[in-house]
Design a protein around this motif. Structure first.
Motif, PDB file in Angstrom:
ATOM      1  N   ALA A 183      25.804  18.136  37.376  1.00 20.33           N
ATOM      2  CA  ALA A 183      25.112  18.774  38.511  1.00 20.33           C
ATOM      3  C   ALA A 183      25.988  18.674  39.761  1.00 20.33           C
TER       4      ALA A 183
ATOM      5  N   ASN B 269      24.080  21.971  34.570  1.00 22.78           N
ATOM      6  CA  ASN B 269      22.870  22.428  35.260  1.00 22.78           C
ATOM      7  C   ASN B 269      23.188  23.641  36.151  1.00 22.78           C
TER       8      ASN B 269
ATOM      9  N   HIS C 135      19.354  24.339  32.568  1.00 21.42           N
ATOM     10  CA  HIS C 135      19.054  24.672  33.962  1.00 21.42           C
ATOM     11  C   HIS C 135      17.684  24.109  34.354  1.00 21.42           C
TER      12      HIS C 135
END
Ligand SMILES: NC(=O)c1ccc[n+]([C@@H]2O[C@H](COP(=O)([O-])OP(=O)(O)OC[C@H]3O[C@@H](n4cnc5c(N)ncnc54)[C@H](O)[C@@H]3O)[C@@H](O)[C@H]2O)c1
Length: 288
Positions: free
Chosen positions: A89, A117, A140
């Motif tokens: 992320a 992500n 996601h």
């Protein structure tokens, strides 16, 4: 079998994913290049535990046990060398993702799934930054991670069935619903959300209405749970701008970022995370 998850990037999303993963029973390593981001993530996660205790969702003893599953690192190699599953992320920039995935490829164990992500980028392309594209997939999450029920899963061209199955299993263990979609820029959710959010900035720039009026119209007239500016401030205006730049490059003119959005980002008005975006949050208690 997934027991230890490493979350790379402790920003808005990484900290939320780490919290949910620890609650689900995983041992969680959180790694960030910035010590400050880790400190702020640990503080925010502690406050989520406090709120869960106050609501009676966890006892203090349970919260202590869950919190003990989290550790924080600035060294990527140490953070991933025992990992069964990685969730990246870091910022939505190809050069940053490329460097992170090349390093993950060097240091993560062979059996490890490498999930991103990303909001918009192709897991096929991200897989090509590694020598093991079969282990790379997009996972996601939505913001705030502990409240949003969906994980949108996107398999790349080379993603193995086993990688999809393990990713679905991790998402389910975190209590999430999943949809699996094809690899196309922006998938389903970011493609629509970026378009609506960008149009709202164009409307504000053109003087169609105030930010408050646009948000109210969208919530009460179109039955959206949040207005487009409330959502942009939550997502982060820089993240939204990076998404739009990528979609503009891949999908064409209709995704050209609104100049007003670029201006806010240049001014450091990035949303809730900096205390000011479209709206001003300074001196106000942040919601959980
Ligand atoms: N913000 C949202 O609402 C949202 C929702 C869904 C998906 N996403 C996606 O999640 C990803 C992260 O977004 P965010 O909003 O959490 O970003 P953010 O800017 O809040 O956090 C990113 C973090 O990554 C860290 N970082 C940068 N380079 C790194 C590296 N090489 N190694 C380790 N850490 C590094 C930064 O220090 C920062 O703490 C992006 O791909 C974004 O598109 C964001």
């Amino acid at each position: 079998m997934t027991e230890q998850i490493t979350v790379v990037g402790a920003g808005v999303m990484g900290r939320g994913i780490a919290y949910v993963a620890a609650l689900a029973g995983f041992k969680v390593h959180v790694v960030d290049v910035q010590h400050r981001a880790l400190q702020s993530a640990a503080k925010e996660i502690a406050s989520l535990f406090q709120k869960a205790i106050a609501r009676g969702q966890l006892t203090p003893d349970e919260a202590y046990v869950v919190q003990d599953r989290l550790s924080y690192f600035t060294d990527l190699e140490k953070a991933v060398n025992q990992a069964d599953f990685v969730i990246e992320a870091v910022p939505e920039k190809a050069e940053v993702k490329r460097a992170v995935f090349a390093a993950l490829d060097r240091h993560a164990p062979e059996h490890c799934v490498l999930a991103t992500n990303t909001s918009t980028m192709s897991p096929t392309e991200i897989g090509s930054y590694t020598q093991r594209p079969e282990a790379v997939i997009a996972m996601h999450f939505f913001n705030p991670v502990h409240k949003m029920p969906l994980v949108e899963i996107v398999r790349g061209l080379a993603t193995a069935d086993a990688t999809v199955a393990r990713t679905e299993a991790v998402a389910r263990k975190m209590g999430k619903e999943t949809v699996t979609v094809n690899d196309f820029p922006g998938f389903v959710t970011s493609r629509l959300s970026a378009l609506i959010g960008n149009e709202a900035f164009y409307m504000l720039q053109e003087g169609v209405a105030s930010a408050e009026a646009i948000d109210k119209a969208v919530k009460l007239g179109l039955h959206f749970p949040m207005g487009p500016f409330e959502l942009a401030d939550l997502v982060g205006l820089d993240t939204r701008l990076n998404n739009l730049r990528y979609l503009h490059e891949k999908l064409g003119e209709k995704y050209r970022p609104a100049p007003l959005l670029e201006q806010y980002v240049n001014a450091g008005r990035l949303g809730r995370k900096t205390g000011r975006g479209v709206y001003d949050y300074r001196g106000k208690e942040q919601e959980d």
